[in-house]
Design a protein around this motif. Sequence first.
Motif, PDB file in Angstrom:
ATOM      1  N   PHE A 218       1.741  10.604 -10.754  1.00  0.00           N
ATOM      2  CA  PHE A 218       0.525  11.197 -11.318  1.00  0.00           C
ATOM      3  C   PHE A 218      -0.054  12.298 -10.437  1.00  0.00           C
ATOM      4  CE2 PHE A 218       0.760   6.707 -12.663  1.00  0.00           C
ATOM      5  CZ  PHE A 218       0.944   6.905 -14.018  1.00  0.00           C
ATOM      6  N   SER A 219       0.752  12.851  -9.540  1.00  0.00           N
ATOM      7  CA  SER A 219       0.338  13.975  -8.680  1.00  0.00           C
ATOM      8  C   SER A 219      -0.894  13.635  -7.850  1.00  0.00           C
ATOM      9  CB  SER A 219       0.067  15.226  -9.527  1.00  0.00           C
ATOM     10  OG  SER A 219       1.236  15.644 -10.181  1.00  0.00           O
ATOM     11  N   PHE A 220      -0.986  12.391  -7.397  1.00  0.00           N
ATOM     12  CA  PHE A 220      -2.079  11.996  -6.495  1.00  0.00           C
ATOM     13  C   PHE A 220      -1.967  12.822  -5.223  1.00  0.00           C
ATOM     14  CE2 PHE A 220      -4.494   8.987  -3.791  1.00  0.00           C
ATOM     15  CZ  PHE A 220      -5.596   8.809  -4.615  1.00  0.00           C
ATOM     16  N   PRO A 221      -3.110  13.297  -4.668  1.00  0.00           N
ATOM     17  CA  PRO A 221      -3.035  14.292  -3.587  1.00  0.00           C
ATOM     18  C   PRO A 221      -2.457  13.814  -2.262  1.00  0.00           C
ATOM     19  CG  PRO A 221      -5.310  13.614  -3.999  1.00  0.00           C
ATOM     20  CD  PRO A 221      -4.495  13.053  -5.107  1.00  0.00           C
ATOM     21  N   ILE A 222      -2.351  12.508  -2.021  1.00  0.00           N
ATOM     22  CA  ILE A 222      -1.775  12.036  -0.751  1.00  0.00           C
ATOM     23  C   ILE A 222      -0.271  11.836  -0.956  1.00  0.00           C
ATOM     24  CG2 ILE A 222      -1.803  10.232   1.000  1.00  0.00           C
ATOM     25  CD1 ILE A 222      -4.688   9.659   0.252  1.00  0.00           C
ATOM     26  N   PRO A 223       0.579  12.630  -0.294  1.00  0.00           N
ATOM     27  CA  PRO A 223       2.020  12.596  -0.566  1.00  0.00           C
ATOM     28  C   PRO A 223       2.721  11.454   0.168  1.00  0.00           C
ATOM     29  CG  PRO A 223       1.562  14.223   1.113  1.00  0.00           C
ATOM     30  CD  PRO A 223       0.223  13.680   0.681  1.00  0.00           C
ATOM     31  N   PRO A 224       3.978  11.172  -0.189  1.00  0.00           N
ATOM     32  CA  PRO A 224       4.728  10.108   0.492  1.00  0.00           C
ATOM     33  C   PRO A 224       4.878  10.348   1.989  1.00  0.00           C
ATOM     34  CG  PRO A 224       5.829  10.764  -1.536  1.00  0.00           C
ATOM     35  CD  PRO A 224       4.721  11.743  -1.321  1.00  0.00           C
ATOM     36  N   GLN A 225       4.871  11.609   2.426  1.00  0.00           N
ATOM     37  CA  GLN A 225       5.018  11.904   3.853  1.00  0.00           C
ATOM     38  C   GLN A 225       3.909  11.258   4.684  1.00  0.00           C
ATOM     39  OE1 GLN A 225       5.428  13.916   1.340  1.00  0.00           O
ATOM     40  NE2 GLN A 225       6.881  15.561   1.729  1.00  0.00           N
ATOM     41  N   PHE A 226       2.735  11.105   4.081  1.00  0.00           N
ATOM     42  CA  PHE A 226       1.636  10.455   4.802  1.00  0.00           C
ATOM     43  C   PHE A 226       2.001   9.017   5.148  1.00  0.00           C
ATOM     44  CE2 PHE A 226      -1.993   7.550   4.434  1.00  0.00           C
ATOM     45  CZ  PHE A 226      -2.778   7.985   5.482  1.00  0.00           C
ATOM     46  N   TYR A 227       2.611   8.306   4.210  1.00  0.00           N
ATOM     47  CA  TYR A 227       2.952   6.904   4.447  1.00  0.00           C
ATOM     48  C   TYR A 227       4.115   6.783   5.432  1.00  0.00           C
ATOM     49  CZ  TYR A 227       0.023   6.805   0.351  1.00  0.00           C
ATOM     50  OH  TYR A 227      -1.025   7.011  -0.506  1.00  0.00           O
TER      51      TYR A 227
ATOM     52  N   GLY B 236       0.810  -1.208   0.000  1.00  0.00           N
ATOM     53  CA  GLY B 236       0.000   0.000   0.000  1.00  0.00           C
ATOM     54  C   GLY B 236       0.844   1.259   0.000  1.00  0.00           C
ATOM     55  N   MET B 237       1.945   1.248   0.774  1.00  0.00           N
ATOM     56  CA  MET B 237       2.849   2.405   0.792  1.00  0.00           C
ATOM     57  C   MET B 237       3.524   2.594  -0.564  1.00  0.00           C
ATOM     58  SD  MET B 237       4.651   1.970   4.510  1.00  0.00           S
ATOM     59  CE  MET B 237       3.648   1.728   5.996  1.00  0.00           C
ATOM     60  N   PHE B 238       3.912   1.481  -1.178  1.00  0.00           N
ATOM     61  CA  PHE B 238       4.566   1.555  -2.486  1.00  0.00           C
ATOM     62  C   PHE B 238       3.609   2.128  -3.527  1.00  0.00           C
ATOM     63  CE2 PHE B 238       5.804   0.033  -6.625  1.00  0.00           C
ATOM     64  CZ  PHE B 238       7.190   0.108  -6.617  1.00  0.00           C
ATOM     65  N   VAL B 239       2.402   1.576  -3.597  1.00  0.00           N
ATOM     66  CA  VAL B 239       1.434   2.025  -4.605  1.00  0.00           C
ATOM     67  C   VAL B 239       1.028   3.475  -4.352  1.00  0.00           C
ATOM     68  CG1 VAL B 239      -0.895   1.678  -5.516  1.00  0.00           C
ATOM     69  CG2 VAL B 239       0.577  -0.294  -5.063  1.00  0.00           C
ATOM     70  N   GLY B 240       0.797   3.827  -3.095  1.00  0.00           N
ATOM     71  CA  GLY B 240       0.398   5.196  -2.774  1.00  0.00           C
ATOM     72  C   GLY B 240       1.467   6.211  -3.141  1.00  0.00           C
ATOM     73  N   THR B 241       2.711   5.890  -2.824  1.00  0.00           N
ATOM     74  CA  THR B 241       3.816   6.792  -3.174  1.00  0.00           C
ATOM     75  C   THR B 241       3.982   6.895  -4.680  1.00  0.00           C
ATOM     76  OG1 THR B 241       4.985   6.279  -1.113  1.00  0.00           O
ATOM     77  CG2 THR B 241       6.295   7.207  -2.915  1.00  0.00           C
ATOM     78  N   TYR B 242       3.845   5.763  -5.362  1.00  0.00           N
ATOM     79  CA  TYR B 242       3.982   5.781  -6.824  1.00  0.00           C
ATOM     80  C   TYR B 242       2.917   6.673  -7.459  1.00  0.00           C
ATOM     81  CZ  TYR B 242       4.182   4.168 -11.642  1.00  0.00           C
ATOM     82  OH  TYR B 242       4.275   4.135 -13.006  1.00  0.00           O
ATOM     83  N   LEU B 243       1.683   6.549  -7.009  1.00  0.00           N
ATOM     84  CA  LEU B 243       0.611   7.373  -7.562  1.00  0.00           C
ATOM     85  C   LEU B 243       0.848   8.852  -7.283  1.00  0.00           C
ATOM     86  CD1 LEU B 243      -2.530   5.210  -6.649  1.00  0.00           C
ATOM     87  CD2 LEU B 243      -1.474   5.497  -8.904  1.00  0.00           C
TER      88      LEU B 243
END
Length: 226
Positions: A101-110, A90-97
Amino acid sequence: MSQEGEARSSGHPASPAQEGEARSSDHPTPPAQQDGARSDGNRRDLWRTLVQLVLSLGALFGLIALAAHLARDQLDALGRGFVQRFGLAGMFVGTYLADAFSFPIPPQFYMLTAISSGGSQVGPMIAISAASLLAGCTGYRLAGHLARFRIFAARLERTRPKIDRLFERYGIWAIAIGSISPVPFSMLCYLSGLYRIPPRYFFPLVLFRVPRLLLFYALIRMGWSQ
């Protein structure tokens, strides 16, 4: 014939602006002075970028410290729930997005979920860093295609003037300078692709992302421990 000479021949005195233009055309700025002015401008840009970086990092630290003070229990539960449900994938996919693709949840959240969950952070940081680098390469390769979509085009138009100034002054090294600036990582990679920066320059310089992620992690951990 200069403007001042034309003014004399016509019987009218030259204006101060015309006299200034005549003097500037008769006495161009020496190359050494031009180089010195350009060097001063570069130093000012670098200092401005560093100040912006320090301010943004300070804001991140303050925000995490405040969140830890006001909602530690809720964030603890969120972190444990996210890690248990989605894990490293989940952390990998979220950070990749986020970074591709400028997904609004940044890597800092993970990073925060990994820290607040109380588990080891080595695996999460490896997953986040690997996903961010892969996302940067994706943005670089797909820049021309992504720029056709309105949502990406709008963000590119807002960010591009800053990068244009960096490229005008520093050339390909603008990527390295941009990597420590508040410019979003995804935008930096898109613009590198649009400018057709050679891969041999892009790939080493995009690695600046890793120490920046580690710096984010250190600040989040320090803020959480307050």
